[in-house]
Write a protein that holds these residues in place. Structure first.
Motif, short mmCIF file in Angstrom:
data_model
loop_
_atom_site.label_atom_id
_atom_site.label_comp_id
_atom_site.label_asym_id
_atom_site.label_seq_id
_atom_site.Cartn_x
_atom_site.Cartn_y
_atom_site.Cartn_z
N LEU A 117 0.82 -1.21 0.00
CA LEU A 117 0.00 0.00 0.00
C LEU A 117 0.85 1.26 0.00
O LEU A 117 0.52 2.25 -0.67
CB LEU A 117 -0.94 0.00 1.21
N LYS A 118 1.96 1.23 0.73
CA LYS A 118 2.86 2.38 0.78
C LYS A 118 3.44 2.65 -0.60
O LYS A 118 3.55 3.79 -1.03
CB LYS A 118 3.96 2.12 1.79
N CYS A 119 3.81 1.60 -1.30
CA CYS A 119 4.37 1.75 -2.65
C CYS A 119 3.32 2.34 -3.59
O CYS A 119 3.60 3.28 -4.33
CB CYS A 119 4.84 0.40 -3.17
N LYS A 120 2.12 1.80 -3.56
CA LYS A 120 1.07 2.26 -4.46
C LYS A 120 0.61 3.67 -4.12
O LYS A 120 0.23 4.44 -5.01
CB LYS A 120 -0.10 1.28 -4.45
N SER A 121 0.65 4.04 -2.86
CA SER A 121 0.20 5.38 -2.48
C SER A 121 1.18 6.46 -2.93
O SER A 121 0.81 7.62 -3.06
CB SER A 121 0.00 5.47 -0.97
N THR A 176 9.47 -8.14 -3.52
CA THR A 176 9.50 -7.63 -4.89
C THR A 176 9.98 -6.18 -4.87
O THR A 176 10.30 -5.62 -3.83
CB THR A 176 8.11 -7.71 -5.52
N TYR A 177 10.04 -5.58 -6.05
CA TYR A 177 10.52 -4.20 -6.16
C TYR A 177 9.35 -3.24 -6.33
O TYR A 177 8.38 -3.54 -7.00
CB TYR A 177 11.44 -4.06 -7.39
N CYS A 178 9.49 -2.08 -5.73
CA CYS A 178 8.54 -0.99 -5.94
C CYS A 178 9.11 -0.12 -7.05
O CYS A 178 10.19 0.44 -6.90
CB CYS A 178 8.36 -0.19 -4.66
N CYS A 179 8.42 -0.04 -8.18
CA CYS A 179 8.92 0.68 -9.35
C CYS A 179 8.09 1.93 -9.58
O CYS A 179 6.88 1.94 -9.36
CB CYS A 179 8.84 -0.21 -10.58
N LYS A 180 8.76 2.98 -10.07
CA LYS A 180 8.11 4.24 -10.45
C LYS A 180 8.60 4.64 -11.82
O LYS A 180 9.72 4.34 -12.19
CB LYS A 180 8.45 5.35 -9.45
N SER A 181 7.76 5.33 -12.54
CA SER A 181 8.18 5.79 -13.86
C SER A 181 9.17 6.91 -13.71
O SER A 181 9.13 7.69 -12.75
CB SER A 181 6.98 6.25 -14.68
N GLY A 193 12.04 2.07 -18.56
CA GLY A 193 11.30 3.31 -18.39
C GLY A 193 10.87 3.56 -16.96
O GLY A 193 10.21 4.55 -16.66
N THR A 194 11.23 2.63 -16.07
CA THR A 194 10.92 2.79 -14.65
C THR A 194 12.18 2.58 -13.84
O THR A 194 13.18 2.08 -14.34
CB THR A 194 9.85 1.77 -14.19
N ARG A 195 12.12 2.98 -12.58
CA ARG A 195 13.27 2.80 -11.70
C ARG A 195 12.79 2.21 -10.37
O ARG A 195 11.63 2.38 -10.00
CB ARG A 195 13.99 4.12 -11.46
N ALA A 196 13.69 1.53 -9.69
CA ALA A 196 13.36 0.96 -8.38
C ALA A 196 13.29 2.08 -7.35
O ALA A 196 14.18 2.93 -7.28
CB ALA A 196 14.40 -0.07 -7.98
N ALA A 197 12.23 2.09 -6.57
CA ALA A 197 12.04 3.15 -5.58
C ALA A 197 11.87 2.58 -4.18
O ALA A 197 11.58 3.32 -3.25
CB ALA A 197 10.83 3.99 -5.95
#
Length: 58
Positions: free
Chosen positions: A25-29, A52-57, A42-46
Motif C-alpha cells: 500500500l505504501k508503494c502504491k500510495s 519484490t521491487y517498488c517501481c516508479k516511472s 522506463g521505470t526505476r526501483a524506488a
C-alpha cells in the motif's frame, strides 16, 4: 488446549501478512507499482514491496 500450538504459527503468519500488505500500500500510495523480477524499462526501483521491487516511472 491441544490445538494451541497450531494457533500460534497461524497468528505469526497473519502478522507477517499484514506487514507485507502495508509495504504494498505504501508503494502504491506514492505512485508506484510492485514488480516481481525487476522494474520494466522506463521505470526505476524506488523501494521494496515485501520480496519484490517498488517501481516508479522516470
Amino acid at each position: 488446549m491441544k490445538i494451541l500450538y497450531l494457533l500460534f504459527p497461524l497468528l505469526l503468519l497473519l502478522v507477517q501478512g499484514a506487514a507485507a500488505w502495508d509495504n504494498t500500500l505504501k508503494c502504491k500510495s506514492t505512485g508506484g507499482f510492485c514488480a516481481f523480477v525487476k522494474c520494466p524499462s522506463g521505470t526505476r526501483a524506488a523501494g521494496k514491496c515485501t520480496s519484490t521491487y517498488c517501481c516508479k516511472s522516470t
